[in-house]
Each structure stands twice: as C-alpha cells, then as structure tokens.
Design an enzyme around this catalytic site. Structure first.
Site, PDB file in Angstrom:
ATOM      1  N   GLU A 181       0.769  -1.290   0.088  1.00  0.00           N
ATOM      2  CA  GLU A 181       0.023  -0.063   0.028  1.00  0.00           C
ATOM      3  C   GLU A 181       0.889   1.355   0.086  1.00  0.00           C
ATOM      4  OE1 GLU A 181      -2.208  -3.171   2.772  1.00  0.00           O
ATOM      5  OE2 GLU A 181      -0.306  -2.788   1.833  1.00  0.00           O
ATOM      6  N   ALA A 205      11.205 -36.185  -8.219  1.00  0.00           N
ATOM      7  CA  ALA A 205      11.036 -36.469  -9.676  1.00  0.00           C
ATOM      8  C   ALA A 205      11.203 -38.046  -9.743  1.00  0.00           C
ATOM      9  CB  ALA A 205      12.096 -35.839 -10.492  1.00  0.00           C
ATOM     10  N   SER A 208      20.725 -41.542 -10.548  1.00  0.00           N
ATOM     11  CA  SER A 208      19.434 -40.722 -10.489  1.00  0.00           C
ATOM     12  C   SER A 208      19.484 -39.327 -11.652  1.00  0.00           C
ATOM     13  CB  SER A 208      18.781 -40.395  -9.036  1.00  0.00           C
ATOM     14  OG  SER A 208      19.745 -39.521  -8.995  1.00  0.00           O
ATOM     15  N   TRP A 239      19.943 -38.221 -15.208  1.00  0.00           N
ATOM     16  CA  TRP A 239      18.641 -37.363 -14.686  1.00  0.00           C
ATOM     17  C   TRP A 239      17.344 -38.136 -15.024  1.00  0.00           C
ATOM     18  CZ3 TRP A 239      20.106 -33.777 -11.748  1.00  0.00           C
ATOM     19  CH2 TRP A 239      21.219 -32.682 -11.952  1.00  0.00           C
ATOM     20  N   ARG A 297      13.338 -23.669  -5.240  1.00  0.00           N
ATOM     21  CA  ARG A 297      14.495 -23.105  -4.247  1.00  0.00           C
ATOM     22  C   ARG A 297      14.579 -21.905  -4.155  1.00  0.00           C
ATOM     23  NH1 ARG A 297      19.803 -27.333  -5.857  1.00  0.00           N
ATOM     24  NH2 ARG A 297      18.382 -29.090  -5.383  1.00  0.00           N
ATOM     25  N   THR A 311      20.925 -38.804   1.044  1.00  0.00           N
ATOM     26  CA  THR A 311      21.073 -37.778  -0.023  1.00  0.00           C
ATOM     27  C   THR A 311      22.442 -37.104  -0.194  1.00  0.00           C
ATOM     28  OG1 THR A 311      18.451 -37.391  -0.283  1.00  0.00           O
ATOM     29  CG2 THR A 311      19.930 -35.765  -1.503  1.00  0.00           C
ATOM     30  N   LEU A 356      22.371 -27.717  -3.125  1.00  0.00           N
ATOM     31  CA  LEU A 356      21.048 -27.451  -2.514  1.00  0.00           C
ATOM     32  C   LEU A 356      21.152 -25.735  -2.674  1.00  0.00           C
ATOM     33  CD1 LEU A 356      20.587 -29.658   0.577  1.00  0.00           C
ATOM     34  CD2 LEU A 356      19.966 -30.049  -1.748  1.00  0.00           C
ATOM     35  N   ARG A 412      19.952 -22.107  -8.475  1.00  0.00           N
ATOM     36  CA  ARG A 412      20.821 -21.724  -9.566  1.00  0.00           C
ATOM     37  C   ARG A 412      20.047 -20.788 -10.729  1.00  0.00           C
ATOM     38  NH1 ARG A 412      22.902 -26.022  -7.460  1.00  0.00           N
ATOM     39  NH2 ARG A 412      22.108 -27.558  -8.689  1.00  0.00           N
ATOM     40  N   SER A 446       8.744 -40.367   7.023  1.00  0.00           N
ATOM     41  CA  SER A 446       8.982 -39.979   8.317  1.00  0.00           C
ATOM     42  C   SER A 446       8.333 -38.499   8.371  1.00  0.00           C
ATOM     43  CB  SER A 446      10.353 -39.737   8.678  1.00  0.00           C
ATOM     44  OG  SER A 446      11.319 -41.027   8.849  1.00  0.00           O
TER      45      SER A 446
END
Length: 368
Positions: free
Chosen positions: A52, A154, A168, A170, A184, A196, A204, A207, A300
């Site tokens: 505002e 994915a 993995s 891709w 991200r 991982t 992580l 980019r 979990s």
C-alpha cells in the site's frame, strides 16, 4: 477499468515479490482514480515498504478520493513498518477493495474495521480464491508457526526416483530441472536427508538467474556428514543447518568451525525429532521448506503430519527394478484406507515431463 481488472493487476504485482518477502506475505496494490491507475506497488522485501505504501509513493497525482485494490487486508499495527491503515486514511482514499483476509491475530479483521469506522467504503473477499493462492506459506506459518512443507521429487512413470544402482541423473528433462530452481528461490529453506548428501554430494542452492539461495537443512541423526561435503565447504556463503540426535567426539565443533549450525534434537528412538526441528526452524523465521529428501525422510515427514504440499515431476521413462528407490519408502501404511490422501492434482506440462501439484489433505495417516 473494472474491479476485476484492477485486482488482477494487484495479484500480478504481488507475484513479483516471490522469494524475497519471507516471512512476510506476497501483497500487491493498485490505486485507481477516475478510471485511471495513478499508483501501484508490491511488497518487495521483508523489512521494506508494504504494498500500500509502495503504491502511494508511486502516485502520479494526489490519491484523495481514489480506490485502493489490495490483495491482503491492510495491516493496522506497528511491525517492521508502520500500519498501512494510517497511510490509507492520511491519503484520503475513499474506497478499499480487499482480496484475502489476514489471519495474523494482530490484523484479522481489525484493519478493515478501522477503515470502516473512519468512513472508508470497504469491500472484502473480492477475488479471494485467487488472492489466497498467493500466500499458502504465510497463512500456514502465521497461524501455526512451524513452517509450511512442500515435498518435491522426480520419478519415472513406474514410480522410481533412481535406478537399482542408485544413479538418478537425470530422471527429468531440462525444463523440469530448471523449474525446481524457481521452487528453491520461492521457499526459504530446503531440507534433505543424510542419505541424499552421502549419495549425491549436492549443493542445494538456487541456480536461477537473480534467485535467492534457501537456508540448507540436513537431517543427519548420527552427524555423518563429511567435513569436505559441498554443503560444509560453502557453509560460510550459504546458511547451512545440520540437525542431529548425537555426534562423534569433536564433529560438532569441526562443523561449526566451517560455518555450519548444528542443532541437537534427539527423540527417544535416537533419531532427529522432526516436529522439534520444524518448531526450531519456525522460531528462526524459516516459514516454508522445500523437502528434497529421499524415500525414508519423506515417509517420516508424512507419517508425522508435517507435509502440506507435494510437487511430483513425472517423467515418461521406465526404470524398473524391484529394489530401485521410490519417493516414499519406510514402513508405509498397512492398508489402503490408511493412505495419505491428496487433493486432485494441478497438472502442468514441463517440456517432455509433467508437473503434478497436490495438497496433502488434513486427515493424513498418523502413527498408532
């Protein structure tokens, strides 16, 4: 200009703040006088002017008698910025059209009521669904305090996130992988499990050009993360937290010397207490988390009712393999009736892949 056009413009403006306003909401505002836009703005960063006041500062003529279209109820309390209701009244605005109601107890209905009491014509809930869709993270966080968690993975058309060898890269194509970086940028934190980290040694980071790196969080019960992991080597550049239940002698001190923040949050089973971790992240103003865990951490988090949204990138591939990893592993449920129920998906093509977005329904399965 009609009301729908003006509010749609306010919504478009609000989206420009995506990734930068945390833990504040996305808000856009448009000022209209005699059928013409005379000012517009959006909340650009936490600590900066609210939408505002941005719109008022951008006015091309005096706003007295104008209509203000704003995607979220104007605040009426002193926070990082002074109350927007005060600015609205001082400007002489005669009508305010509001999209979303603010669930913040400091505002919740009080902003609209204050304006009405001062003689301003106020209309609420205008295009509310579209305005509400801007801020699921803020609405959850301001109401509950632990962060809003979106699980992302994915997988192939046969439900695999990796080959039986663990490879993995891709699963999906370039368009889907690029889109992950917009997530991200959007979410304040990113959470991964130690599996991982040990398997992929990820950064992580975001980019995306002009993007913002999330706070990196690793769930690592026994503090196994290598000191030479990319996350550790860059911890002084990008905030990095590692949650553990116990640690080898000297490991915590070594990590902290590298710039890593270590959080000891054990549960009775000798693992990281995930609800306690979420509560601690909320206290640190991490309002939204992108969960990029493996199947064990994902299960979990689901089992403890901590996941609110799912991003599933579906690739037109088949990996096969009885032992190939899937997005949600662990024990799983005992029967179909105990499933984690998801909403109908929103489907978006991503190059050769498909993005499926789900909301996790409230009656999720809990441990018994």
């Amino acid at each position: 200009m009609n009301d729908q056009t003006c509010m749609a413009q306010a919504i478009a403006l609000a989206k420009r703040g995506l990734g930068w306003t945390s833990p504040n909401p996305l808000v856009g505002a448009v000022l209209v006088k005699e059928g013409q836009i005379i000012g517009e703005g959006w909340h650009k960063r936490c600590g900066g002017l609210h939408a505002e006041r941005e719109a008022l500062a951008a006015c091309t003529e005096h706003p007295a008698g104008a209509t203000l279209y704003v995607t979220l109820e104007p605040c009426c309390h002193q926070g990082r910025q002074p109350p927007c209701t005060q600015a609205i009244l001082e400007a002489g605005i005669s009508r305010v059209v509001i999209g979303s109601r603010d669930p913040n107890p400091l505002v919740h209905g009080k902003g609209a009521a204050l304006l009405r009491q001062a003689g301003v014509q106020v209309e609420e809930d205008f295009m509310r669904d579209a305005c509400d869709a801007l801020n699921p993270v803020f609405f959850h966080y301001i109401t509950h305090k632990p962060p809003y968690v979106a699980m992302k993975y994915a997988m192939t058309a046969d439900g695999k996130i990796a080959c039986h060898t663990g490879l993995s890269q891709w699963v999906t194509g370039t368009a889907a992988r690029s889109h992950v970086h917009t997530l991200r940028h959007r979410y304040r934190g990113i959470l991964a499990g130690i599996g991982t980290v040990l398997q992929d040694d990820p950064q992580l980071t975001c980019r995306m050009e002009g993007g913002r790196n999330p706070v990196r969080i690793v769930c690592d019960s026994q503090l196994r993360i290598p000191l030479d992991a990319k996350l550790c080597r860059t911890a002084k550049e990008v905030p990095t937290l590692v949650a553990c239940a116990s640690s080898p002698p000297g490991k915590q001190e070594a990590l902290e010397a590298l710039g890593v923040t270590v959080l000891k949050l054990p549960n009775p089973q000798g693992q990281v207490d995930l609800p306690a971790l979420m509560a601690e992240l909320g206290r640190r103003e991490v309002d939204g988390i992108l969960l990029e865990g493996g199947g064990t951490l994902n299960e979990s988090m689901l089992r403890q009712g901590l996941v609110h949204k799912v991003y599933c990138y579906l690739a037109p591939k088949l990996f096969g393999g009885r032992d190939a990893k899937s997005p949600v592993e662990g024990q799983g449920v005992d029967c179909p009736q105990q499933c984690w129920q998801l909403s109908p998906p929103v489907c978006t093509p991503m190059g050769e892949d498909l993005l499926l977005e789900y909301e996790v329904m409230e009656h999720v399965y809990r441990n018994h």
